[in-house]
Design an enzyme around this catalytic site. Structure first.
Site, PDB file in Angstrom:
ATOM      1  N   VAL A 169       0.838  -1.206   0.000  1.00 11.68           N
ATOM      2  CA  VAL A 169       0.000   0.000   0.000  1.00 11.68           C
ATOM      3  C   VAL A 169       0.867   1.248   0.000  1.00 11.68           C
ATOM      4  CG1 VAL A 169      -1.663   1.339   1.352  1.00 11.68           C
ATOM      5  CG2 VAL A 169      -1.963  -1.135   1.091  1.00 11.68           C
ATOM      6  N   HIS A 170       1.918   1.232   0.801  1.00 12.03           N
ATOM      7  CA  HIS A 170       2.849   2.366   0.889  1.00 12.03           C
ATOM      8  C   HIS A 170       3.476   2.670  -0.472  1.00 12.03           C
ATOM      9  CE1 HIS A 170       5.928   5.033   2.408  1.00 12.03           C
ATOM     10  NE2 HIS A 170       6.897   4.185   2.132  1.00 12.03           N
ATOM     11  N   ILE A 171       3.918   1.627  -1.167  1.00  9.37           N
ATOM     12  CA  ILE A 171       4.536   1.816  -2.484  1.00  9.37           C
ATOM     13  C   ILE A 171       3.511   2.338  -3.488  1.00  9.37           C
ATOM     14  CG2 ILE A 171       5.627   0.612  -4.425  1.00  9.37           C
ATOM     15  CD1 ILE A 171       6.864  -1.298  -2.344  1.00  9.37           C
TER      16      ILE A 171
END
Length: 219
Positions: A169-171
């Site tokens: 999700v962060h990427i």
């Protein structure tokens, strides 16, 4: 260069270096952990010199990842407390996803999604560290009974699963919000980017109060 075109430093060299060290350690710990998790993934152990070396290296990679992640926690924990604006931002996250600014409150250095991710990562890292120590056969597992080791193994796998999903999700978010990855590569963001995505932080670092005038009329 006038002030309107002058970029803003978002991350200094030490912060960026710390972040990328954690990222590299995460990838290596995740790949080595997956190799040990299921026989179908054991081929990943070839990246680390085979099964024995994978078993040796994985816990050390995990400990190193936690230690360097603590460096990020020490630097950024104060900026990750949830505020009233963050709660309102979460209620109106559908507008954020549609890139609609009306009614979306201004936020600080990190939005509510980033803050929730920060605390999720910290919780996962702590669970992985504690459970990892319990199942670290070379040094610690013989101090614990089989039930504790089984529970620690389950918690370790669950925390790793959540951590991997969170990093994905962060990427994705970093790619989706144009300019985010560049900020962690070279450290700088444009004033327009800071004003659009993190207005309270922009006003804090620039002293510019004028950009908030239109916000005060929205709700």
């Amino acid at each position: 260069m006038n002030d309107d075109n002058k970029p803003i430093l978002r991350y200094n060299a030490n912060e960026r270096t710390n972040h990328w060290i954690v990222a590299i350690l995460f990838v290596t710990a995740a790949l080595s952990g997956l190799a040990l998790f299921h026989p179908a993934l054991f081929w990943l152990s070839h990246l680390f010199g085979g099964g024995p070396w994978t078993r040796i290296l994985h816990p050390f990679l995990g400990v190193a990842m936690f230690v360097f992640f603590l460096g990020l926690v020490i630097r950024f924990w104060r900026a990750n407390f949830i505020t009233a604006n963050d709660r309102l931002w979460l209620r109106r996250v559908d507008r954020v996803m549609l890139n609609q600014e009306e009614g979306v409150p201004p936020i600080g250095k990190y939005n509510a999604g980033q803050k929730l991710l920060f605390w999720t990562l910290l919780a996962c890292m702590l669970i992985l560290l504690i459970s990892g120590v319990l199942i670290w056969r070379a040094y610690f597992s013989h101090y614990f009974d089989i039930d504790a080791i089984r529970l620690a193994t389950l918690l370790h796998a669950l925390a790793a699963f959540v951590l991997i999903l969170s990093i994905i999700v962060h990427i994705y978010a970093g790619i989706w919000i144009k300019g985010s990855i560049g900020a962690m590569l070279h450290g700088w963001v444009s004033r327009a980017w800071a004003r659009k995505h993190h207005e309270l932080w922009y006003r804090e670092v620039t002293g510019d109060k004028a950009s908030s005038d239109h916000r005060s009329k929205e709700g």
